[in-house]
Structure formats: structure tokens, C-alpha cells
Design an enzyme around this catalytic site. Structure first.
Site, PDB file in Angstrom:
ATOM      1  CE  LYS A 201      -3.779   2.629   2.627  1.00  0.00           C
ATOM      2  NZ  LYS A 201      -4.718   2.605   3.438  1.00  0.00           N
ATOM      3  CE  LYS A 255      -6.080   2.044  -0.191  1.00  0.00           C
ATOM      4  NZ  LYS A 255      -6.681   1.939   0.771  1.00  0.00           N
TER       5      LYS A 255
HETATM    6  N1  LIG Z   1      -8.028   1.267   3.707  1.00  0.00           N
HETATM    7  C1  LIG Z   1      -8.863   1.428   2.779  1.00  0.00           C
HETATM    8  C2  LIG Z   1      -8.214   2.883   1.586  1.00  0.00           C
HETATM    9  O1  LIG Z   1      -7.325   3.254   2.675  1.00  0.00           O
HETATM   10  C3  LIG Z   1      -8.989   3.024   0.788  1.00  0.00           C
HETATM   11  C4  LIG Z   1      -8.267   4.304  -0.186  1.00  0.00           C
HETATM   12  C5  LIG Z   1      -9.693   4.967  -1.870  1.00  0.00           C
HETATM   13  O2  LIG Z   1     -10.478   4.357  -1.680  1.00  0.00           O
HETATM   14  O3  LIG Z   1      -8.707   5.832  -2.091  1.00  0.00           O
END
Ligand SMILES: NCC(=O)CCC(=O)O
Ligand SMILES: [Mg+2]
Length: 331
Positions: A201, A255
Site C-alpha cells: 500500500k 493499492k
Molecule cells: N483502507 C482503504 C483505503 O484506504 C481506501 C482508499 C481509497 O479508496 O482511496
């Protein structure tokens, strides 16, 4: 011998729709989608999120309606995120441990309504519960303490598992949390509760609308660069994934999504495990902004981006366009 032009005409197989369909290497289906949903207090409440046009926070009854919709659309899994009321936020995020918190009530309500017809993925991190918007416990120097945070995340995970979560998804990027959570789940009788770790992440500028959705944008002081990854790093992502797998992750996540597709490819090639991508809020907002500006066509943009994740080797995608995409794909 490999034939060359004119024997080889790659346009030959592209000439008709049936032939293009026959030669298509990957497909996206509703079964590839995980639908992130935002839960808020109350009943009969729908709160549109301005920076995420088309996405709303729903009270638990509305979340149940979305869950039924997902089942009908063939979407196999939901990801839940709470918009915690300001008065329930604290420095230590202790609301995450409350067995009657918004998340736990949403999990139970979905389970009551849908049984095992849909998977429930729950995010583990403290940012929806802290008054400072960081994912963990902050010391006096402003640093997010790793090991003390892991202890709380273990409690948060057990709380979610007890409520009925199917997949625990730690998104906090603390070191060692996957192993600690796995041990605790085994000891607490949750051997079949999965862990999908947010393994790679990145400290990204694409999370803005999400912070609006969970209500942490205005609270967050500073950034998350001491725990989320530097966007310049790829080798480090492989180390993150390796450690999480060794600690017991069943699947791993990359992510954000499209800007980090190279990471998804490398993780898949290096480890051959289930890899998921999170097409995050800023990516969703970019597509919606392009549509609003007349720069692109929503359905085509959505389906092309989702197909790209499958081509990269992902098992599935978390996307705010899940229901829309499933409707297009089911049609
Ligand atoms: N822990 C989940 C997220 O941080 C989602 C981030 C996003 O959709 O921008
Ligand atoms: Mg890690």
C-alpha cells in the site's frame, strides 16, 4: 520459423466481433469484483459523497439493501468502511474494539439478511476511529508506534471476526501485523477467517475522496509516509508481499490500482498467489471527472480499466464502480 507479413496478419483475427471474442485472452466478470461500501449511523440514511460522485454512505439498512443487490448482481464480496461519529473517535481509536460499533452492526445485519451468499471483507486500521486520522497509535513525537498499534489491530480483527467477518484486510502497513492477527484468529477459533493483506500500500495522493467518505480528511495531520510505501519503490513491494505471505496472508493486495499495475504483475509473477488490486477513490473520481468533462465514456472507461487488472494477473478488483460494472457485464 515464425511467419512474418504477409503470411502473418495479426489484423486477421481482429476483423470480426465473433473472432475478437474468441481470441480475447482475459475476461472480467461480476465474480471478479469486491464492492467497497461506506456505513453511517441512523436509519433510512443516504449521504452522497461530493468528491466521490455516485457513491453514498448508507445506514445499516441501506447497506443490507446494497448487499442484496450485490448478491443479485453476482458480486461475491463487499468491503465495509465506517464513518465513525466524531464523539466516538479518540486518540487511541478504541471504538474499533467496541463489539457494538457500526462495523459490527453492519456485518451482523448483512449476515442475517444474506447468510453465506456474500463474503464480507473488513478493513483493519485505526484511521476511521482516531481523532488524528492516522492508522495507528501516535506517540508524543507524532510517530505512529508499530508494536503498540499491532496489539490494537489484533483486538480490532478479533472484534470483526466475532461479528462474522469472512476476510480480515489489514490496511495499516504496520510490520508484523499479519502474523499477529493470524495467531490470534487461530487461537480464537477463527481458523477459516481469511486474511487479505494490503501488502503493498503506497503513500498515495489518490486517497482523498476516501478520507472524505470516512470523515478523516479534515482530521489528518501530516501524512502516512512513515508506514505506507514510497511510490518510487518496487523491490520493496516484493519484500512486503514475501513477509505477509510468510506470516499467513491468504491473498495480497496492491493499492492504488492502475498507477501500480506493474507492481501487481511483478507480485503475481514472483509469488503466484491470489493478488487483488484496489482501484481507489481518486481513480474512481478521475474517471467520473473525465465523464463529466466529456472526455470519455463511463461504461467503456470502467470496463477497460477493470479488464486491465485481469490482464495484469489479478484475481479481482476492489472498485467503487462494482455495481455499475456488474450491471454492464450481466446485461
Ligand atoms: N483502507 C482503504 C483505503 O484506504 C481506501 C482508499 C481509497 O479508496 O482511496
Ligand atoms: Mg508489511
Amino acid at each position: 520459423m515464425i511467419a512474418s507479413y504477409p503470411q502473418a496478419r495479426l489484423r486477421r483475427t481482429r476483423a470480426t466481433a465473433w473472432s475478437r471474442a474468441l481470441h480475447r485472452e482475459v475476461l472480467i466478470t461480476p465474480a471478479d469484483l469486491i464492492w467497497p461500501l461506506f456505513v453511517t449511523e441512523g436509519s433510512g440514511v443516504e449521504q452522497p459523497i461530493a468528491s466521490l460522485p455516485g457513491v453514498s454512505r448508507w445506514s445499516v439498512d441501506g447497506i443490507v439493501a446494497r448487499a442484496r443487490e450485490a448478491v443479485d448482481l453476482g458480486i461475491p464480496c463487499l468491503a465495509l468502511f465506517p464513518n465513525t461519529q466524531a464523539e466516538r473517535r479518540s486518540d487511541d481509536g478504541r471504538e474499533a474494539l467496541n463489539p457494538d460499533n457500526l462495523m459490527c452492526r453492519a456485518i451482523k445485519a448483512i449476515r442475517d439478511a444474506c447468510g453465506d451468499a456474500i463474503g464480507i471483507l473488513t478493513d483493519v486500521a485505526l484511521d476511521p476511529y482516531t481523532s488524528h486520522g492516522q492508522d495507528g497509535l501516535v506517540n508524543t513525537a507524532g510517530y505512529v508506534e508499530n508494536d503498540a498499534t499491532v496489539d490494537v489491530l489484533v483486538g480490532q480483527s478479533l472484534n470483526q471476526a466475532a461479528a462474522g467477518a469472512d476476510i480480515i484486510a489489514p490496511s495499516d502497513m504496520m510490520d508484523g501485523r499479519v502474523g499477529a492477527i493470524r495467531d490470534a484468529l487461530e487461537r480464537d477459533g477463527h481458523a477459516n477467517v481469511q486474511i487479505m493483506s494490503y501488502a503493498a500500500k503506497y503513500a498515495s495522493a489518490f486517497y482523498g475522496p476516501f478520507r472524505d467518505a470516512v470523515g478523516s480528511r479534515g482530521l489528518l495531520k501530516g501524512d502516512k509516509k512513515t508506514y505506507q510505501m514510497d511510490p518510487g519503490n518496487a523491490e520493496e513491494a516484493l519484500r512486503e508481499v514475501e513477509l505477509d505471505l510468510a506470516e499467513g496472508a491468504d491473498s495480497v493486495m496492491v493499492k492504488p490500482g492502475l498507477p501500480y499495475l506493474d507492481i501487481a504483475v511483478r507480485v503475481k509473477e514472483a509469488f503466484g498467489v491470489p493478488v487483488f488490486a484496489y482501484q481507489v477513490s481518486g481513480e474512481y473520481a478521475m474517471i467520473e471527472a473525465a465523464v463529466a468533462a466529456g472526455a470519455g465514456e463511463r461504461d467503456a472507461l470502467v470496463l477497460e480499466t477493470l479488464l486491465a487488472f485481469k490482464r495484469a494477473g489479478c484475481s479481482g478488483v476492489l472498485t467503487y464502480h462494482a455495481a455499475h460494472a456488474a450491471r454492464l457485464l450481466g446485461a
